[in-house]
Design a protein around this motif. Structure first.
Motif, PDB file in Angstrom:
ATOM      1  N   ARG A 254      40.558 -27.441 -56.416  1.00 15.35           N
ATOM      2  CA  ARG A 254      41.293 -26.425 -57.180  1.00 15.35           C
ATOM      3  C   ARG A 254      40.301 -25.425 -57.969  1.00 15.35           C
ATOM      4  NH1 ARG A 254      45.974 -30.050 -59.836  1.00 15.35           N
ATOM      5  NH2 ARG A 254      44.083 -31.191 -59.837  1.00 15.35           N
ATOM      6  N   TYR A 255      39.392 -26.144 -58.606  1.00 18.57           N
ATOM      7  CA  TYR A 255      38.510 -25.723 -59.450  1.00 18.57           C
ATOM      8  C   TYR A 255      37.130 -25.766 -58.954  1.00 18.57           C
ATOM      9  CZ  TYR A 255      42.503 -27.198 -62.131  1.00 18.57           C
ATOM     10  OH  TYR A 255      44.148 -27.116 -62.368  1.00 18.57           O
ATOM     11  N   ARG A 256      36.845 -25.990 -58.013  1.00 21.59           N
ATOM     12  CA  ARG A 256      35.356 -26.084 -57.748  1.00 21.59           C
ATOM     13  C   ARG A 256      34.791 -24.908 -57.501  1.00 21.59           C
ATOM     14  NH1 ARG A 256      34.239 -30.157 -52.546  1.00 21.59           N
ATOM     15  NH2 ARG A 256      32.212 -29.163 -52.535  1.00 21.59           N
ATOM     16  N   HIS A 257      35.462 -23.702 -57.364  1.00 25.18           N
ATOM     17  CA  HIS A 257      34.745 -22.531 -57.169  1.00 25.18           C
ATOM     18  C   HIS A 257      34.619 -21.932 -58.692  1.00 25.18           C
ATOM     19  CE1 HIS A 257      38.910 -21.684 -57.882  1.00 25.18           C
ATOM     20  NE2 HIS A 257      38.738 -20.674 -57.987  1.00 25.18           N
ATOM     21  N   LEU A 258      35.015 -22.568 -59.573  1.00 31.60           N
ATOM     22  CA  LEU A 258      34.868 -22.094 -61.101  1.00 31.60           C
ATOM     23  C   LEU A 258      33.546 -22.816 -61.731  1.00 31.60           C
ATOM     24  CD1 LEU A 258      38.601 -21.954 -62.308  1.00 31.60           C
ATOM     25  CD2 LEU A 258      37.400 -20.303 -61.381  1.00 31.60           C
ATOM     26  N   PHE A 259      32.980 -23.963 -61.033  1.00 33.57           N
ATOM     27  CA  PHE A 259      32.023 -24.493 -61.889  1.00 33.57           C
ATOM     28  C   PHE A 259      30.956 -23.434 -62.085  1.00 33.57           C
ATOM     29  CE2 PHE A 259      33.855 -28.575 -59.972  1.00 33.57           C
ATOM     30  CZ  PHE A 259      34.612 -28.745 -60.797  1.00 33.57           C
ATOM     31  N   GLY A 260      30.413 -23.519 -63.238  1.00 32.37           N
ATOM     32  CA  GLY A 260      29.143 -22.657 -63.652  1.00 32.37           C
ATOM     33  C   GLY A 260      29.648 -21.420 -64.143  1.00 32.37           C
ATOM     34  N   LYS A 261      31.080 -20.936 -64.053  1.00 29.99           N
ATOM     35  CA  LYS A 261      31.512 -19.627 -64.747  1.00 29.99           C
ATOM     36  C   LYS A 261      32.025 -20.276 -66.307  1.00 29.99           C
ATOM     37  CE  LYS A 261      33.209 -17.584 -60.541  1.00 29.99           C
ATOM     38  NZ  LYS A 261      34.258 -17.034 -60.028  1.00 29.99           N
ATOM     39  N   ARG A 262      32.271 -19.099 -66.955  1.00 25.76           N
ATOM     40  CA  ARG A 262      33.090 -19.571 -68.160  1.00 25.76           C
ATOM     41  C   ARG A 262      34.331 -19.087 -68.431  1.00 25.76           C
ATOM     42  NH1 ARG A 262      28.798 -17.809 -72.918  1.00 25.76           N
ATOM     43  NH2 ARG A 262      29.466 -15.606 -72.263  1.00 25.76           N
ATOM     44  N   ALA A 263      34.951 -19.906 -68.992  1.00 24.07           N
ATOM     45  CA  ALA A 263      36.432 -19.742 -69.263  1.00 24.07           C
ATOM     46  C   ALA A 263      36.693 -19.140 -70.711  1.00 24.07           C
ATOM     47  CB  ALA A 263      37.287 -21.194 -69.353  1.00 24.07           C
ATOM     48  N   ILE A 264      37.802 -18.420 -70.832  1.00 28.42           N
ATOM     49  CA  ILE A 264      37.944 -17.713 -72.149  1.00 28.42           C
ATOM     50  C   ILE A 264      38.956 -18.396 -72.999  1.00 28.42           C
ATOM     51  CG2 ILE A 264      38.365 -15.597 -73.552  1.00 28.42           C
ATOM     52  CD1 ILE A 264      35.829 -15.544 -71.543  1.00 28.42           C
ATOM     53  N   THR A 265      38.876 -18.914 -74.136  1.00 22.68           N
ATOM     54  CA  THR A 265      39.812 -19.541 -74.742  1.00 22.68           C
ATOM     55  C   THR A 265      40.998 -18.457 -75.363  1.00 22.68           C
ATOM     56  OG1 THR A 265      38.884 -19.744 -76.875  1.00 22.68           O
ATOM     57  CG2 THR A 265      38.342 -21.548 -75.409  1.00 22.68           C
ATOM     58  N   PRO A 266      42.080 -18.730 -74.759  1.00 21.20           N
ATOM     59  CA  PRO A 266      43.131 -17.864 -75.477  1.00 21.20           C
ATOM     60  C   PRO A 266      43.025 -17.859 -77.276  1.00 21.20           C
ATOM     61  CG  PRO A 266      44.184 -19.734 -74.748  1.00 21.20           C
ATOM     62  CD  PRO A 266      42.827 -19.914 -74.472  1.00 21.20           C
ATOM     63  N   LEU A 267      43.624 -16.936 -77.843  1.00 19.49           N
ATOM     64  CA  LEU A 267      43.545 -16.688 -79.096  1.00 19.49           C
ATOM     65  C   LEU A 267      42.103 -16.483 -79.702  1.00 19.49           C
ATOM     66  CD1 LEU A 267      46.285 -19.192 -80.419  1.00 19.49           C
ATOM     67  CD2 LEU A 267      46.649 -17.090 -79.937  1.00 19.49           C
ATOM     68  N   PHE A 268      41.332 -17.351 -79.510  1.00 19.19           N
ATOM     69  CA  PHE A 268      39.954 -17.245 -79.967  1.00 19.19           C
ATOM     70  C   PHE A 268      38.838 -16.707 -79.465  1.00 19.19           C
ATOM     71  CE2 PHE A 268      42.563 -20.855 -81.585  1.00 19.19           C
ATOM     72  CZ  PHE A 268      42.609 -20.754 -82.970  1.00 19.19           C
ATOM     73  N   HIS A 269      39.302 -16.270 -77.977  1.00 22.84           N
ATOM     74  CA  HIS A 269      38.509 -15.293 -77.135  1.00 22.84           C
ATOM     75  C   HIS A 269      37.142 -16.136 -76.906  1.00 22.84           C
ATOM     76  CE1 HIS A 269      41.846 -13.055 -77.268  1.00 22.84           C
ATOM     77  NE2 HIS A 269      41.924 -12.778 -78.491  1.00 22.84           N
ATOM     78  N   SER A 270      37.033 -17.324 -77.092  1.00 22.96           N
ATOM     79  CA  SER A 270      35.538 -17.832 -77.004  1.00 22.96           C
ATOM     80  C   SER A 270      35.349 -18.447 -75.695  1.00 22.96           C
ATOM     81  CB  SER A 270      35.550 -19.084 -77.745  1.00 22.96           C
ATOM     82  OG  SER A 270      34.241 -19.802 -77.854  1.00 22.96           O
ATOM     83  N   PRO A 271      33.815 -17.667 -74.919  1.00 25.31           N
ATOM     84  CA  PRO A 271      33.618 -18.177 -73.903  1.00 25.31           C
ATOM     85  C   PRO A 271      33.131 -19.624 -73.728  1.00 25.31           C
ATOM     86  CG  PRO A 271      32.189 -16.319 -74.561  1.00 25.31           C
ATOM     87  CD  PRO A 271      33.154 -16.898 -75.703  1.00 25.31           C
ATOM     88  N   VAL A 272      33.658 -20.456 -72.879  1.00 18.95           N
ATOM     89  CA  VAL A 272      32.960 -21.667 -72.811  1.00 18.95           C
ATOM     90  C   VAL A 272      32.821 -22.285 -71.486  1.00 18.95           C
ATOM     91  CG1 VAL A 272      34.524 -22.536 -74.845  1.00 18.95           C
ATOM     92  CG2 VAL A 272      35.525 -22.684 -72.792  1.00 18.95           C
ATOM     93  N   PRO A 273      31.829 -23.083 -71.304  1.00 13.74           N
ATOM     94  CA  PRO A 273      31.421 -23.338 -69.834  1.00 13.74           C
ATOM     95  C   PRO A 273      32.322 -24.406 -69.153  1.00 13.74           C
ATOM     96  CG  PRO A 273      30.008 -24.664 -71.322  1.00 13.74           C
ATOM     97  CD  PRO A 273      30.899 -23.667 -72.074  1.00 13.74           C
ATOM     98  N   ILE A 274      32.487 -24.161 -67.733  1.00  9.69           N
ATOM     99  CA  ILE A 274      33.370 -24.879 -67.069  1.00  9.69           C
ATOM    100  C   ILE A 274      32.329 -25.640 -66.221  1.00  9.69           C
ATOM    101  CG2 ILE A 274      35.295 -25.012 -65.162  1.00  9.69           C
ATOM    102  CD1 ILE A 274      35.445 -21.977 -65.876  1.00  9.69           C
ATOM    103  N   TYR A 275      32.709 -27.086 -66.584  1.00  8.51           N
ATOM    104  CA  TYR A 275      31.686 -28.143 -65.818  1.00  8.51           C
ATOM    105  C   TYR A 275      32.539 -28.945 -65.064  1.00  8.51           C
ATOM    106  CZ  TYR A 275      28.259 -27.173 -69.734  1.00  8.51           C
ATOM    107  OH  TYR A 275      27.298 -26.570 -70.556  1.00  8.51           O
ATOM    108  N   ALA A 276      31.562 -29.457 -63.969  1.00  3.69           N
ATOM    109  CA  ALA A 276      32.301 -30.579 -63.082  1.00  3.69           C
ATOM    110  C   ALA A 276      31.770 -31.835 -63.654  1.00  3.69           C
ATOM    111  CB  ALA A 276      31.566 -30.537 -61.764  1.00  3.69           C
ATOM    112  N   ASP A 277      32.807 -32.899 -63.698  1.00  2.00           N
ATOM    113  CA  ASP A 277      32.595 -34.110 -64.277  1.00  2.00           C
ATOM    114  C   ASP A 277      33.291 -34.977 -63.834  1.00  2.00           C
ATOM    115  OD1 ASP A 277      31.193 -35.076 -67.165  1.00  2.00           O
ATOM    116  OD2 ASP A 277      33.014 -36.132 -67.028  1.00  2.00           O
ATOM    117  N   GLU A 278      32.731 -36.081 -63.328  1.00  2.00           N
ATOM    118  CA  GLU A 278      33.411 -37.407 -62.794  1.00  2.00           C
ATOM    119  C   GLU A 278      34.478 -37.825 -63.410  1.00  2.00           C
ATOM    120  OE1 GLU A 278      32.576 -38.694 -59.766  1.00  2.00           O
ATOM    121  OE2 GLU A 278      30.749 -37.687 -59.452  1.00  2.00           O
ATOM    122  N   SER A 279      34.737 -37.931 -65.074  1.00  2.00           N
ATOM    123  CA  SER A 279      35.786 -38.519 -65.658  1.00  2.00           C
ATOM    124  C   SER A 279      36.939 -37.540 -65.662  1.00  2.00           C
ATOM    125  CB  SER A 279      35.065 -38.461 -67.163  1.00  2.00           C
ATOM    126  OG  SER A 279      35.283 -37.065 -67.706  1.00  2.00           O
TER     127      SER A 279
END
Length: 847
Positions: A254-279
């Motif tokens: 569902r999310y593989r294609h997003l790794f490396g892109k940035r997500a934008i948090t709602p309300l605060f509009h902060s771009p944050v990295p989208i990481y792949a993580d085993e946990s």
RNA sequence: GGGGCGUUAGCUCAGUUGGUAGAGCGCAUGCUCGACAAGCAUGAGGUCAGUGGUUCGACCCCACUACGCCCCACCA
């Protein structure tokens, strides 16, 4: 004799012995005797601000049983008593009793005088005034504990006491810490720490517990740079401004294609990295989750591993901090909107912020579907009321994570009773995930003995530690200047400031073996008292007290602090719940001693094996009380005869001695195996059955006739069984011992019975055969509903040849016991049974 | 989710290395014996949580299940 009068006599008797033991120094440690004849107890210092509890009586009795046994085995016992008075429980009690709070910024008021139960407004007092109030409260509490221990008959050496806040403890605690500092095992770290927002102090892993509570999953939609969006499920939406990354499992389609892109948090509009993580677990929530500063330990761990920034939003007071956003603005695509949203949350408590942020998200149309309830486990400080937060603070740590293997090894060198509790220790060590945070932002504790330099520009240089010389300890750096400085330089440019924090209470109580041993200055004493022989404690503090003590000893010199750990179970009510004040089922220990006597209460505790949770049961105490009475009565009979008697010669007497020999062997083995309950049960069964019900009845006639063999054997049996009972029933046994056997010294300084000191004797089965004949005739009398005194005109006993031979020697006693006139003892083959037939006569009426 | 301990008479608990189940309390029936009525004697009372296995034989050893208590666990 009325029951009330009997109880009074019992109470007087116990009080008399309490005084005698104290006056005679019966339980004094002898510092001149060598180490290998010494038995050292690392007594648990009870939290004196807690209430006196039946659980105390239970576990401290267990210790006293073993101590008394070792003492009678000839050991030089060192059995001290400590009071754990430092720490939060005392502070909280003082706050309640005097209605005060500590404000360290206030000056000391030497004239302050407060009464307990003070009403009106809560008063702010200086740190030193606060500590004085703490001292006052604990002194009162300690008196009550001491009185209980003495009434219970604990054989403590009252000349050996300490308190975890006293001068000696502060000295040992601070000196040991300076050693850790020197060896690099203690260090100051600025790091995310578990933080209680109510007490406003750091807490350690060992003081944390999980509590289940209801959480709510909120589904929040995040946009992705360049279009698209996804939904995160979270129970902590208030941490949205603290979100620094988003992670999903590397295999999650569902999310593989997003790794490396940035997500934008709602309300605060902060771009944050989208990481792949085993946990990240695909099944949990929506499979994608926020990494925040800091929602839980997992966030802290990811923060370290993923190299993302920290965005602290929760303050030490548990509110959303105002300054965070403003001073060092985080990256945002819409700063005014972000600031506006953040202002809405500022200074709200976490719970309030959670509700508010959900409202804002709803207004912004960023919620994706309805909230959903869930059960979750949340970390709390064990004494706390709100969930712990992870807050970045500066704390003192002792490094333990790098020592797990060695800690496991130390645990294996200790003998655990029962053994399975070793497993609990090992599980705890293997599960360690944090170093030991030893600093607390509290007042009534041992001060951390360091100062810091103040630079010329007035800032504090924490890399420049000033430590006190050893002869200055104990020291309070908040009140005393370091060597070479003057108090006027405190806080001044070029001067110093003192560390304001105190140690975690475990940082001091983990040193109890060293506090009592004289470490490190009195070397001779230390070598005799350390390592100790026995650490008694309950199982819920294996992860704290036992664990930390093992840790400190290992760090000191690689030693183990004790050879044995004895774990007492809990006292539970009939519903199998631990008895506790909050459940409203507390019984006052002093009331129990009033009602049943100390020996009887001890009997109840002694009936429970180590490590086994035990039902609170006054029936068992009643049994104990009956046993005390029985001992008294049997002794009255035995000691009524003139003279000391002679060697056991009669076959009945020799059989009893043989059985006594077996008993001593069995009971001693049980004590050596730490099985006080089995030892007591075996002793009691022998005393009540063999000795009282059977032997006394059989030997009675000869004893009245002045037979020295009978009298001597009665005395031998009594004096032996008294000593076997002595660890459990110290009062009644000493009372009887003094009347019959003591030459001025207490039974508790008498030697434990030894098989090789008992006279000769043999039991080839004649004792049981005799009892069988007695039982059969008694049954006949019972069925005939006549008195046991009813005479037997003629007794006919038939038995196999070898049994007849064994019975021959004891038939005179059997006949006397049954009040039989004549008897015949004949051989019948073909059956292994003994058959006794009696023709009953009639009781002669008294004229 | 992982681990520990437990489940035996109405109640509280024993039960050693496998060999036909024990104590105290409670209950029943009696008994004021020159220690003790806070006592003594006698007696009734148990599919040893369940299922399967090992064994000539299992309360005991093994496996699984149920229930209770406890400890631990990153709780999206």
């Amino acid at each position: 004799m009325s029951k009330a009068k009997g109880m009074d006599e019992l109470r007087d008797m116990e009080a008399r012995w309490r005084r005698r033991w104290e006056e005679s120094g019966t339980y004094r440690y002898d510092p001149t005797r060598s180490r290998d004849e010494t038995f050292v107890v690392d007594t648990p210092p009870p939290t004196v601000s807690g209430s006196l509890h039946i659980g105390h009586v239970f576990s401290y009795t267990h210790t006293d049983l073993m101590v008394r046994y070792r003492r009678m085995q000839g050991d030089n016992v060192f059995y001290p008593m400590g009071w754990d008075d430092n720490g939060l429980p005392t502070e909280r009690r003082v706050q309640n009793v005097f209605n005060v709070r500590c404000d360290p910024s206030l000056p000391y008021d030497p004239s302050l005088s407060l009464a307990p139960g003070r009403e009106g407004e809560t008063l702010q007092v200086a740190r030193r005034n606060f500590i004085e109030l703490c001292d006052r409260v604990v002194q009162e509490d300690e008196k009550q504990f001491k009185e209980l221990w003495q009434r219970l008959g604990l054989s403590i050496d009252w000349s050996e006491t300490y308190a975890t806040i006293d001068r000696r403890s502060r000295y040992v605690s601070q000196l040991s810490f300076l050693h850790l500092l020197e060896s690099g095992e203690a260090e100051l770290r600025e790091a995310p720490t578990m933080w209680d927002v109510d007490y406003q102090t750091a807490v350690a892993q060992a003081e944390v517990e999980d509590r289940e509570r209801e959480g709510v999953f909120h589904r929040i939609r995040f946009d992705v740079e360049g279009g698209e969006s996804f939904t995160i499920a979270t129970t902590r939406p208030e941490l949205l401004p603290a979100c620094v990354a988003v992670v999903a499992h590397p295999e999650d389609e569902r999310y593989r294609h997003l790794f490396g892109k940035r997500a934008i948090t709602p309300l605060f509009h902060s771009p944050v990295p989208i990481y792949a993580d085993e946990s990240a677990e695909p099944e949990k929530g929506t499979g994608v989750l926020m990494v925040c500063t800091f929602g839980d330990a997992a966030d802290v761990e990811k923060w370290r591993r993923l190299d993302v920034p920290a965005r602290e939003v929760i303050g030490r007071d548990g509110r959303i901090a105002a300054a965070a956003w403003g001073e060092d603005p985080w990256e945002t695509l819409d700063a005014p909107a972000a600031q506006k949203a953040y202002d809405e949350l500022t200074s709200l408590f976490v719970n309030q912020a959670r509700r508010r942020v959900v409202e804002l998200l709803d207004e912004a149309d960023a919620l994706d579907g309805d909230a959903e309830k869930t059960r979750q486990f949340v970390k709390y400080y064990e004494r706390g009321e709100r969930p712990l937060e992870f807050v970045v603070t500066r704390q003192w740590f002792v490094k333990i994570l790098d020592k797990k293997e060695r800690l496991l090894e130390q645990g294996r060198r200790v003998t655990w009773h029962p053994d399975f509790f070793r497993k609990r220790y090992e599980d705890w060590v293997e599960g360690l995930n944090q170093d030991w945070c030893v600093s607390r932002q509290r007042y009534f504790g041992v001060p951390i003995p360091v100062w810091y330099r103040v630079r010329e520009d007035g800032s504090i240089d924490r890399s420049q530690l000033i430590v006190p010389p050893k002869d200055m300890l104990p020291v309070d750096p908040a009140a005393e200047p370091p060597p070479g400085f003057d108090e006027s330089q405190r806080g001044q440019p070029g001067g110093f400031i003192g560390e304001a924090d105190v140690f975690d209470t475990w940082a001091t109580s983990s040193l109890t073996p060293l506090i009592t041993s004289g470490w490190p200055d009195d070397r001779a004493r230390h070598e005799r008292l350390y390592p100790t022989s026995l650490r008694p404690q309950s199982h819920e503090i294996i992860r704290t007290w036992a664990f930390y003590t093992i840790t400190r000893s290992m760090l000191m010199d690689g030693s183990i602090p004790w050879d044995h750990v004895a774990i007492s179970g809990w006292v539970v009510d009939p519903d199998r719940k631990k008895m506790s004040k909050s459940k409203g089922n507390v019984v006052l220990p002093t009331d129990l001693i009033d009602d049943f006597g100390a020996d009887a209460v001890r009997y109840w505790a002694a009936s429970a094996r180590l490590g086994v949770d035990t039902t609170f049961d006054t029936n068992v105490m009643r049994e104990g009380k009956r046993l005390v009475t029985k001992i008294k009565n049997a002794a009255r009979f035995v000691l009524a005869f003139e003279g000391e008697g002679g060697e056991p010669e009669h076959p009945t007497d020799r059989a009893l001695v043989a059985r006594l020999r077996d008993l001593v062997e069995d009971v001693t083995a049980r004590w050596d195996d730490w099985d006080h309950a089995g030892a007591l049960a075996a002793t009691e069964a022998w005393f009540w059955g063999d000795f009282c019900d059977n032997y006394l009845e059989m030997a009675k006639g000869r004893a009245y006739a002045g037979d020295t063999s009978a009298i001597g054997t009665l005395r031998l049996g009594l004096s032996t069984v008294l000593r076997l009972f002595a660890p459990v029933l110290p009062h009644i046994t000493d009372e009887v011992w003094e009347n019959g056997f003591g030459s001025g010294d207490s039974i508790h300084r008498a030697s434990w019975p030894r098989v090789d000191e008992l006279p000769g004797g043999e039991d080839d089965g004649r004792f049981d055969a005799a009892v069988e004949v007695l039982t059969q005739v008694r049954r006949k009398k019972s069925e005939a509903k006549v008195s046991l005194r009813t005479p037997v005109d003629h007794l006919d006993v038939r038995a196999p040849h070898d049994v007849v031979r064994r019975l021959e020697g004891v038939m005179d006693d059997v006949v006397a016991t049954l009040n039989a006139g004549s008897y015949a003892l004949v051989v019948h083959e073909g059956s292994q049974d003994i058959v006794a037939e009696a023709s009953l006569g009639e009781i002669e009426k008294k004229a």
